[in-house]
Design a protein around this motif. Structure first.
Motif, PDB file in Angstrom:
ATOM      1  N   TYR A  93     -33.718  -4.145  30.020  1.00 22.16           N
ATOM      2  CA  TYR A  93     -34.781  -4.468  30.771  1.00 22.16           C
ATOM      3  C   TYR A  93     -35.798  -5.498  29.712  1.00 22.16           C
ATOM      4  O   TYR A  93     -36.307  -6.629  30.291  1.00 22.16           O
ATOM      5  CB  TYR A  93     -35.716  -3.469  31.320  1.00 22.16           C
ATOM      6  CG  TYR A  93     -36.838  -3.957  32.076  1.00 22.16           C
ATOM      7  CD1 TYR A  93     -36.699  -4.572  33.193  1.00 22.16           C
ATOM      8  CD2 TYR A  93     -38.197  -3.323  31.701  1.00 22.16           C
ATOM      9  CE1 TYR A  93     -37.771  -5.148  34.097  1.00 22.16           C
ATOM     10  CE2 TYR A  93     -39.209  -3.736  32.541  1.00 22.16           C
ATOM     11  CZ  TYR A  93     -39.300  -4.536  33.567  1.00 22.16           C
ATOM     12  OH  TYR A  93     -40.402  -5.023  34.410  1.00 22.16           O
ATOM     13  N   VAL A  94     -35.960  -4.917  28.668  1.00 23.64           N
ATOM     14  CA  VAL A  94     -36.621  -5.939  27.507  1.00 23.64           C
ATOM     15  C   VAL A  94     -36.021  -7.198  27.690  1.00 23.64           C
ATOM     16  O   VAL A  94     -36.552  -8.314  27.423  1.00 23.64           O
ATOM     17  CB  VAL A  94     -36.536  -5.193  26.279  1.00 23.64           C
ATOM     18  CG1 VAL A  94     -37.301  -6.034  24.967  1.00 23.64           C
ATOM     19  CG2 VAL A  94     -37.705  -3.918  26.465  1.00 23.64           C
ATOM     20  N   ALA A  95     -34.503  -7.515  27.447  1.00 27.56           N
ATOM     21  CA  ALA A  95     -33.930  -8.514  27.066  1.00 27.56           C
ATOM     22  C   ALA A  95     -33.961  -9.521  28.577  1.00 27.56           C
ATOM     23  O   ALA A  95     -33.925 -10.914  28.264  1.00 27.56           O
ATOM     24  CB  ALA A  95     -32.454  -8.409  26.954  1.00 27.56           C
ATOM     25  N   THR A  96     -33.936  -8.846  29.645  1.00 25.47           N
ATOM     26  CA  THR A  96     -33.460  -9.789  30.729  1.00 25.47           C
ATOM     27  C   THR A  96     -34.783  -9.845  31.612  1.00 25.47           C
ATOM     28  O   THR A  96     -34.813 -10.537  32.680  1.00 25.47           O
ATOM     29  CB  THR A  96     -32.407  -9.212  31.781  1.00 25.47           C
ATOM     30  OG1 THR A  96     -32.516  -8.083  32.250  1.00 25.47           O
ATOM     31  CG2 THR A  96     -30.998  -9.157  30.841  1.00 25.47           C
ATOM     32  N   HIS A  97     -35.614  -8.886  31.478  1.00 25.05           N
ATOM     33  CA  HIS A  97     -36.697  -8.706  32.438  1.00 25.05           C
ATOM     34  C   HIS A  97     -36.474  -8.282  33.878  1.00 25.05           C
ATOM     35  O   HIS A  97     -37.155  -8.543  34.824  1.00 25.05           O
ATOM     36  CB  HIS A  97     -37.803 -10.001  32.578  1.00 25.05           C
ATOM     37  CG  HIS A  97     -38.126 -10.485  31.242  1.00 25.05           C
ATOM     38  ND1 HIS A  97     -39.149 -11.453  31.033  1.00 25.05           N
ATOM     39  CD2 HIS A  97     -38.029  -9.824  29.987  1.00 25.05           C
ATOM     40  CE1 HIS A  97     -39.308 -11.784  29.833  1.00 25.05           C
ATOM     41  NE2 HIS A  97     -38.719 -10.650  29.082  1.00 25.05           N
ATOM     42  N   GLU A  98     -35.080  -7.914  34.107  1.00 28.86           N
ATOM     43  CA  GLU A  98     -34.545  -7.501  35.378  1.00 28.86           C
ATOM     44  C   GLU A  98     -34.150  -5.857  35.265  1.00 28.86           C
ATOM     45  O   GLU A  98     -33.841  -5.571  34.309  1.00 28.86           O
ATOM     46  CB  GLU A  98     -33.476  -8.339  35.753  1.00 28.86           C
ATOM     47  CG  GLU A  98     -33.962  -9.891  36.068  1.00 28.86           C
ATOM     48  CD  GLU A  98     -34.493  -9.934  37.105  1.00 28.86           C
ATOM     49  OE1 GLU A  98     -34.440  -9.530  38.103  1.00 28.86           O
ATOM     50  OE2 GLU A  98     -35.107 -11.163  37.262  1.00 28.86           O
ATOM     51  N   PRO A  99     -34.377  -5.381  36.537  1.00 23.52           N
ATOM     52  CA  PRO A  99     -33.937  -3.693  36.569  1.00 23.52           C
ATOM     53  C   PRO A  99     -32.310  -3.788  36.198  1.00 23.52           C
ATOM     54  O   PRO A  99     -31.581  -4.711  36.417  1.00 23.52           O
ATOM     55  CB  PRO A  99     -34.284  -3.512  38.168  1.00 23.52           C
ATOM     56  CG  PRO A  99     -35.129  -4.477  38.402  1.00 23.52           C
ATOM     57  CD  PRO A  99     -35.198  -5.672  37.717  1.00 23.52           C
ATOM     58  N   VAL A 100     -31.959  -2.555  35.622  1.00 21.69           N
ATOM     59  CA  VAL A 100     -30.816  -2.473  34.999  1.00 21.69           C
ATOM     60  C   VAL A 100     -30.070  -1.325  35.898  1.00 21.69           C
ATOM     61  O   VAL A 100     -30.453  -0.419  36.251  1.00 21.69           O
ATOM     62  CB  VAL A 100     -30.794  -2.045  33.628  1.00 21.69           C
ATOM     63  CG1 VAL A 100     -29.414  -1.683  33.152  1.00 21.69           C
ATOM     64  CG2 VAL A 100     -31.670  -2.784  32.826  1.00 21.69           C
ATOM     65  N   ILE A 140     -37.593   6.497  34.106  1.00 23.26           N
ATOM     66  CA  ILE A 140     -37.099   5.633  34.682  1.00 23.26           C
ATOM     67  C   ILE A 140     -37.622   5.380  36.274  1.00 23.26           C
ATOM     68  O   ILE A 140     -37.968   6.496  36.800  1.00 23.26           O
ATOM     69  CB  ILE A 140     -35.759   4.982  34.723  1.00 23.26           C
ATOM     70  CG1 ILE A 140     -34.773   6.247  35.265  1.00 23.26           C
ATOM     71  CG2 ILE A 140     -35.525   4.910  33.204  1.00 23.26           C
ATOM     72  CD1 ILE A 140     -33.522   5.841  35.305  1.00 23.26           C
ATOM     73  N   HIS A 141     -37.885   4.335  36.867  1.00 18.99           N
ATOM     74  CA  HIS A 141     -38.034   4.259  38.338  1.00 18.99           C
ATOM     75  C   HIS A 141     -37.428   3.134  38.904  1.00 18.99           C
ATOM     76  O   HIS A 141     -36.772   2.114  38.028  1.00 18.99           O
ATOM     77  CB  HIS A 141     -39.456   4.476  38.661  1.00 18.99           C
ATOM     78  CG  HIS A 141     -40.224   3.151  38.360  1.00 18.99           C
ATOM     79  ND1 HIS A 141     -40.290   2.395  39.142  1.00 18.99           N
ATOM     80  CD2 HIS A 141     -40.689   2.574  37.292  1.00 18.99           C
ATOM     81  CE1 HIS A 141     -41.065   1.121  38.857  1.00 18.99           C
ATOM     82  NE2 HIS A 141     -41.171   1.422  37.734  1.00 18.99           N
ATOM     83  N   GLN A 142     -37.210   2.936  40.204  1.00 20.11           N
ATOM     84  CA  GLN A 142     -36.678   1.825  40.920  1.00 20.11           C
ATOM     85  C   GLN A 142     -37.657   1.282  41.487  1.00 20.11           C
ATOM     86  O   GLN A 142     -38.424   1.690  42.478  1.00 20.11           O
ATOM     87  CB  GLN A 142     -35.437   2.691  42.030  1.00 20.11           C
ATOM     88  CG  GLN A 142     -34.776   1.499  42.799  1.00 20.11           C
ATOM     89  CD  GLN A 142     -33.779   2.202  43.715  1.00 20.11           C
ATOM     90  OE1 GLN A 142     -34.030   3.422  44.022  1.00 20.11           O
ATOM     91  NE2 GLN A 142     -32.495   1.805  43.863  1.00 20.11           N
ATOM     92  N   PRO A 143     -37.866  -0.018  41.313  1.00 20.12           N
ATOM     93  CA  PRO A 143     -38.793  -0.811  41.798  1.00 20.12           C
ATOM     94  C   PRO A 143     -38.780  -1.154  43.047  1.00 20.12           C
ATOM     95  O   PRO A 143     -39.652  -1.245  43.973  1.00 20.12           O
ATOM     96  CB  PRO A 143     -38.835  -2.095  40.827  1.00 20.12           C
ATOM     97  CG  PRO A 143     -37.443  -2.193  40.357  1.00 20.12           C
ATOM     98  CD  PRO A 143     -36.980  -0.611  40.265  1.00 20.12           C
ATOM     99  N   HIS A 144     -37.411  -1.222  43.885  1.00 15.44           N
ATOM    100  CA  HIS A 144     -37.271  -1.402  45.347  1.00 15.44           C
ATOM    101  C   HIS A 144     -36.076  -1.029  45.827  1.00 15.44           C
ATOM    102  O   HIS A 144     -34.966  -0.717  44.732  1.00 15.44           O
ATOM    103  CB  HIS A 144     -37.720  -2.545  45.577  1.00 15.44           C
ATOM    104  CG  HIS A 144     -36.983  -3.687  45.084  1.00 15.44           C
ATOM    105  ND1 HIS A 144     -37.391  -4.472  44.000  1.00 15.44           N
ATOM    106  CD2 HIS A 144     -35.814  -4.307  45.115  1.00 15.44           C
ATOM    107  CE1 HIS A 144     -36.618  -5.414  43.454  1.00 15.44           C
ATOM    108  NE2 HIS A 144     -35.345  -5.250  44.285  1.00 15.44           N
ATOM    109  N   THR A 145     -35.806  -0.734  46.911  1.00 12.16           N
ATOM    110  CA  THR A 145     -34.247  -0.366  47.258  1.00 12.16           C
ATOM    111  C   THR A 145     -33.366  -1.043  46.848  1.00 12.16           C
ATOM    112  O   THR A 145     -33.545  -2.401  46.907  1.00 12.16           O
ATOM    113  CB  THR A 145     -34.505   0.044  48.828  1.00 12.16           C
ATOM    114  OG1 THR A 145     -35.659   0.799  49.018  1.00 12.16           O
ATOM    115  CG2 THR A 145     -33.167   0.802  49.182  1.00 12.16           C
TER     116      THR A 145
END
Length: 336
Positions: free
Chosen positions: A16-23, A54-59
């Motif tokens: 997440y730090v590297a890509t700024h995207e959910p993993v 951790i959490h899931q930002p959206h489905t």
């Protein structure tokens, strides 16, 4: 919390730090080379999510770390990413060329900002943690002196003193010798009784002059508690979308009292501290993390650190703050 789950959390944080995207689980398996299936990783991720790491930002999205997850990641760091050879050379070159304390601080804050890509904050050496190296008196006129105090950290304080009577150069020389004899080498925090006693230890005809000088010394060395700070790299924050917006963070960064609270109190341990999210007392910084440490020759005399989003490169940032603090400490020790 077994080692595999910790590795899954590490993969999510680093990804997440590297890509700024959910993993996602597939990315975790590929990047960490775990000898388990994606289904096992998904079970581990469900476990981590249930415990709030951790959490899931959206489905249907992957997972991102929470502040609690970042905290566990930092607490369980096995390695601190070392500075590269080029970074170490830059630190030695830029700080080694500094000509005085002001230059050291300004170079340090710029260097920290460049190395970490965050906001850097450096506190000038605190007077309360310094010792008197030298006191100089310069006669500006028969009734006006300039007092210059040089601390063992290189910090310089300069004040003008209005005198009640005319004072000759010979008297100025005598007073200079007296105050240096009594105060040089003393911790500033322990100078008040010595300053109060100066008027009783000088020649009677110099008493009123020494009393005026003592009042200024007390104000300069003891009563003044203003701490100076240098800040650099605020523009780095614009690379991140902060929950609640960036404006409140930038406004808070303009308040020196707030920055001093962020850096923490100078203590005898100089231990590095990492405060994540709402571990920061000021609500304006609940979307940020602070990495700070003390610096000084032997005993810490000031703090330095960086402020950035909770999604920061903690191993690299910790290494940079430690390395720069260590080098500044060496510079101060050499100049004592």
């Amino acid at each position: 919390m077994d080692d595999r789950k910790l590795e899954v959390l590490r993969a999510i944080v680093e990804g997440y730090v590297a890509t700024h995207e959910p993993v996602g689980s597939k990315t975790v398996v590929e990047n960490q080379r775990l000898s388990v299936s994606a289904a096992t990783v998904r079970n581990d991720m469900a476990y981590l999510e249930e415990l709030g790491y951790i959490h899931q930002p959206h489905t249907s999205a992957g997972r991102i770390p929470t502040d609690k997850g970042y905290r566990l990641f930092v607490d369980r760091l096995g390695k601190i990413k070392p500075l590269s050879a080029a970074e170490r050379r830059a630190v030695h070159r830029l700080l080694g060329e500094a000509i005085d304390l002001d230059d050291v601080v300004l170079r340090t804050v710029r260097l920290l900002s460049q190395l970490t890509h965050q906001v850097a904050v450096v506190q000038y050496p605190s007077l309360s943690r310094s010792r008197v190296r030298h006191l100089e008196l310069v006669s500006m006129s028969p009734r006006r002196l300039m007092l210059v105090m040089i601390a063992d950290t290189g910090r310089v304080e300069q004040r003008h003193v209005e005198l009640p009577t005319d004072t000759s150069e010979a008297d100025v020389t005598a007073i200079r010798s007296l105050i240096n004899e009594k105060l040089v080498g003393q911790p500033l925090s322990e100078t008040p009784p010595l300053i109060y006693a100066l008027a009783d230890e000088c020649r009677p005809e110099l008493r009123t002059t020494v009393e005026a000088l003592s009042n200024m010394l007390l104000e300069t060395l003891v009563e003044r508690r203003d701490e100076r700070l240098a800040v650099a790299g605020a523009a780095n924050l614009t690379r991140t979308d902060f929950e609640g917006g960036l404006r409140s963070i930038l406004e808070a960064l303009e308040e020196e009292v707030v920055l001093m609270q962020l850096l923490g109190h100078v203590d005898h341990t100089a231990m590095l501290q990492v405060r994540i999210g709402d571990e920061n007392e000021n609500a304006n910084f609940h979307a940020t993390s602070v990495v700070a440490t003390g610096y000084g020759a032997g005993t810490p005399v000031g703090n330095m650190g960086v402020v950035g989003p909770t999604r920061m490169d903690y191993p690299g940032t910790i290494a940079a703050v430690r390395a720069v603090a260590r080098y500044v400490s060496e510079i101060l020790e050499q100049n004592q």
